[in-house]
Design a protein around this motif. Structure first.
Motif, PDB file in Angstrom:
ATOM      1  N   HIS A  38      15.888 -37.735-109.455  1.00 31.63           N
ATOM      2  CA  HIS A  38      15.586 -38.649-108.351  1.00 31.63           C
ATOM      3  C   HIS A  38      16.723 -38.604-107.341  1.00 31.63           C
ATOM      4  CE1 HIS A  38      14.506 -43.025-106.958  1.00 31.63           C
ATOM      5  NE2 HIS A  38      14.207 -42.104-106.067  1.00 31.63           N
ATOM      6  N   ASP A  60       8.108 -40.837-103.754  1.00 28.53           N
ATOM      7  CA  ASP A  60       7.397 -41.819-104.584  1.00 28.53           C
ATOM      8  C   ASP A  60       6.661 -42.846-103.731  1.00 28.53           C
ATOM      9  OD1 ASP A  60       9.781 -42.890-103.724  1.00 28.53           O
ATOM     10  OD2 ASP A  60      10.166 -44.020-105.545  1.00 28.53           O
ATOM     11  N   HIS A  61       6.951 -42.872-102.441  1.00 27.59           N
ATOM     12  CA  HIS A  61       6.226 -43.744-101.516  1.00 27.59           C
ATOM     13  C   HIS A  61       6.536 -43.306-100.092  1.00 27.59           C
ATOM     14  CE1 HIS A  61      10.088 -45.640-100.717  1.00 27.59           C
ATOM     15  NE2 HIS A  61      10.223 -45.887-102.008  1.00 27.59           N
ATOM     16  N   LEU A 113      -0.317 -42.326-104.694  1.00 25.37           N
ATOM     17  CA  LEU A 113       1.068 -42.786-104.689  1.00 25.37           C
ATOM     18  C   LEU A 113       1.420 -43.584-103.443  1.00 25.37           C
ATOM     19  CD1 LEU A 113       2.925 -39.686-106.112  1.00 25.37           C
ATOM     20  CD2 LEU A 113       2.654 -41.890-107.215  1.00 25.37           C
ATOM     21  N   CYS A 145       2.521 -47.831-107.441  1.00 22.35           N
ATOM     22  CA  CYS A 145       2.771 -46.413-107.708  1.00 22.35           C
ATOM     23  C   CYS A 145       2.436 -46.109-109.156  1.00 22.35           C
ATOM     24  CB  CYS A 145       4.229 -46.081-107.412  1.00 22.35           C
ATOM     25  SG  CYS A 145       4.634 -44.348-107.639  1.00 22.35           S
TER      26      CYS A 145
END
Length: 218
Positions: free
Chosen positions: A3, A64-65, A198, A203
């Protein structure tokens, strides 16, 4: 899973179009290049062909968004308090691009009447776009978590904390899309709809299965 958090941090604190955000994206691009070079080097050190080494791995890169620039915020729980509605009767969970209302099973008739009037006023407020649909409530997991209804704001407005960039909006907003890139022999396949989800307020986990390839922008 790796990440890379800096771009997320910079978009929240400086906005999605700031110079520091752009530099962060460039830096992440360099990091990804380093990772791919590392895979090729590992293949070379193992006696394989570095030009083919990357094709032995499945690499999925995604945000992730999505994120939007913010100009103002709304604090729904403060508004409930101003209307004289106790938190024992009703309260909001705010997630920036949406907020979810919990209504107690033991709410008094007096507070229920206040709450019904508040909901009408809330929907008419500048910055509040609409109620979430039943399908959106179910898909986000809000129904299962005990929430009665949800709301989403217009772009530029957030529910909750004020930051220069926020997420959690519904995917019907223009230019609110995730980034997705696949490298490798077989990821996702028929589960591409899971990737698109997503960008919803909740999520969910991507279903990954072997076999098939994918190309295109999502």
């Amino acid at each position: 899973m790796l990440h890379l958090q800096d771009t997320d941090h910079q978009k929240h604190h400086t906005g999605i179009d700031s110079d520091i955000t752009k530099k962060s994206i460039e830096y992440d691009d360099k990091l990804l290049g380093t990772i791919i070079e590392g895979i090729e080097a590992a293949e070379r050190n193992a006696g394989g062909d570095p030009e083919k080494g990357i094709h032995h791995f499945d690499i999925l890169i995604f945000s992730d968004h999505a994120c939007m620039n913010i100009k103002e915020n709304i604090l729904p729980n403060d508004l409930l308090k101003e209307r004289g509605i106790s938190f024992e009767s009703a309260w909001f969970q705010t997630v920036n691009g949406a907020c979810f209302l919990h209504i107690s099973d033991t709410i008094s008739k007096e507070d229920r009447a206040k709450l019904d009037a508040f909901i009408e006023e809330f929907l008419a407020m500048p910055g509040v776009k609409r109620k979430l649909t039943d399908e959106e409530m179910k898909e986000s997991g809000a129904i299962g978590a005990g929430f009665t209804m949800g709301f989403t704001p217009y772009p530029g407005t957030t529910f909750g904390a004020m930051k220069k960039g926020q997420h959690g909006y519904t995917p019907d907003n223009d230019n609110y899309k995730i980034f997705y890139l696949e490298i490798g022999p077989g990821l996702i396949g028929d589960d591409i709809e899971r990737v698109r989800e997503l960008s919803t307020p909740d999520c969910r986990v991507i279903s990954v299965k072997a076999g098939g390839t994918l190309s295109g922008d999502y």
